[in-house]
Design a protein around this motif. Sequence first.
Motif, PDB file in Angstrom:
ATOM      1  N   GLY A   1     -19.414 -20.246  10.794  1.00 15.21           N
ATOM      2  CA  GLY A   1     -18.884 -19.199   9.937  1.00 15.21           C
ATOM      3  C   GLY A   1     -18.764 -17.894  10.703  1.00 15.21           C
ATOM      4  O   GLY A   1     -18.197 -17.844  11.802  1.00 15.21           O
ATOM      5  N   ASP A   2     -19.300 -16.813  10.164  1.00 13.35           N
ATOM      6  CA  ASP A   2     -19.260 -15.497  10.808  1.00 13.35           C
ATOM      7  C   ASP A   2     -20.440 -15.267  11.737  1.00 13.35           C
ATOM      8  O   ASP A   2     -20.554 -14.191  12.333  1.00 13.35           O
ATOM      9  N   MET A   3     -21.308 -16.249  11.885  1.00 17.17           N
ATOM     10  CA  MET A   3     -22.512 -16.066  12.694  1.00 17.17           C
ATOM     11  C   MET A   3     -22.230 -16.340  14.163  1.00 17.17           C
ATOM     12  O   MET A   3     -21.360 -17.136  14.511  1.00 17.17           O
ATOM     13  N   THR A   4     -23.035 -15.685  14.992  1.00 14.77           N
ATOM     14  CA  THR A   4     -23.004 -15.989  16.419  1.00 14.77           C
ATOM     15  C   THR A   4     -23.799 -17.262  16.666  1.00 14.77           C
ATOM     16  O   THR A   4     -24.493 -17.775  15.780  1.00 14.77           O
ATOM     17  N   GLU A   5     -23.727 -17.755  17.883  1.00 13.89           N
ATOM     18  CA  GLU A   5     -24.439 -18.993  18.201  1.00 13.89           C
ATOM     19  C   GLU A   5     -25.946 -18.804  18.117  1.00 13.89           C
ATOM     20  O   GLU A   5     -26.666 -19.681  17.626  1.00 13.89           O
ATOM     21  N   ASP A   6     -26.439 -17.645  18.575  1.00 17.89           N
ATOM     22  CA  ASP A   6     -27.880 -17.382  18.499  1.00 17.89           C
ATOM     23  C   ASP A   6     -28.337 -17.267  17.046  1.00 17.89           C
ATOM     24  O   ASP A   6     -29.408 -17.770  16.669  1.00 17.89           O
ATOM     25  N   ALA A   7     -27.510 -16.596  16.235  1.00 17.34           N
ATOM     26  CA  ALA A   7     -27.858 -16.474  14.817  1.00 17.34           C
ATOM     27  C   ALA A   7     -27.853 -17.838  14.135  1.00 17.34           C
ATOM     28  O   ALA A   7     -28.688 -18.125  13.268  1.00 17.34           O
ATOM     29  N   ALA A   8     -26.916 -18.693  14.537  1.00 13.78           N
ATOM     30  CA  ALA A   8     -26.851 -20.029  13.954  1.00 13.78           C
ATOM     31  C   ALA A   8     -28.092 -20.844  14.305  1.00 13.78           C
ATOM     32  O   ALA A   8     -28.599 -21.616  13.480  1.00 13.78           O
ATOM     33  N   GLU A   9     -28.592 -20.677  15.537  1.00 11.99           N
ATOM     34  CA  GLU A   9     -29.809 -21.387  15.928  1.00 11.99           C
ATOM     35  C   GLU A   9     -31.006 -20.913  15.102  1.00 11.99           C
ATOM     36  O   GLU A   9     -31.851 -21.709  14.679  1.00 11.99           O
ATOM     37  N   GLY A  10     -31.069 -19.604  14.875  1.00  9.48           N
ATOM     38  CA  GLY A  10     -32.142 -19.090  14.031  1.00  9.48           C
ATOM     39  C   GLY A  10     -32.032 -19.585  12.599  1.00  9.48           C
ATOM     40  O   GLY A  10     -33.027 -19.939  11.960  1.00  9.48           O
TER      41      GLY A  10
END
Length: 288
Positions: free
Chosen positions: A222-231
């Motif tokens: 979605g609108d998340m970055t890859e690091d945010a998605a991992e979190g």
Amino acid sequence: MTKAGRENMLTQQAMGWNRKKTENLHKVLVHRYIKISERAKLEAASFSEFQQKNNLTEQTVQQWVCDVQQWAVTALVSTPGSTEDLRAEIESITVSLLRKKQDLYRQHDSNQTRQRKRKKIRDLKKKLREKILQYNSTEEDKIDEELACSLTEDYILPWERLEDGHSFRIKRSVFDKIMLLKRLEEEQSILVKEMSQHIKSLQKEIKGVEKRKKNIRMGNFGDMTEDAAEGWKSVLIRRSSALERLCQEAVNTYRAIVDDLQIQDSECRTDTDDDEYDLSSPESEEED
């Protein structure tokens, strides 16, 4: 305390209360089910003893229940001051006295409250004596004033004497016991449905978490970055683990006391392609 601080405190307390309620719901339902089951066993044993004492067969019990139901729907036509009206008043006062006497110590712990109840009982007995004297002055078949006012259980009012030797009061007592047993059985079935619904609700929530985890694995950030998605994935894994543990604990608790509980997918872990849940950003997802 500022307004914002007070709102934040209330929000935290509400969230904590909801979380505690969710985690303990299966324990509350089990406690209620056990309590109702024990009450049902006691009432069933009491009714069985009552049947043996009065030599009542199942056919007789069913007939008495039908008699009381027919009596309840039959319209009683009486004029004020008539014998029928006087009998109805005496019956009503007697039933009220028996109920108040039975509940005097069971429902009231305060001595002051019991004193008020005793005063009401004395007033009702005085009124009952007046009605009995009025009835005895006009009817040949007299009422024993002392036995009637002392609420003797074995005493039968003259018009309650039936051809089969049993009073209508006994029939109503049997009817009340039967209705009580049916209400307890109905409450048991309702609790079983609530247990099943609780498990289904947890399973539905697990499916939603699994759907979000699947979207993360497929790269739908979605609108998340890859690091945010991992979190976000770590949060979902933790949430999924907690839900699975709670669901399995609830299933084991319910099945320990309910043999015929119908629960689908007892593993409490499902993967689904349902589009009911979509991946959302961390800002829109409420954290525990």
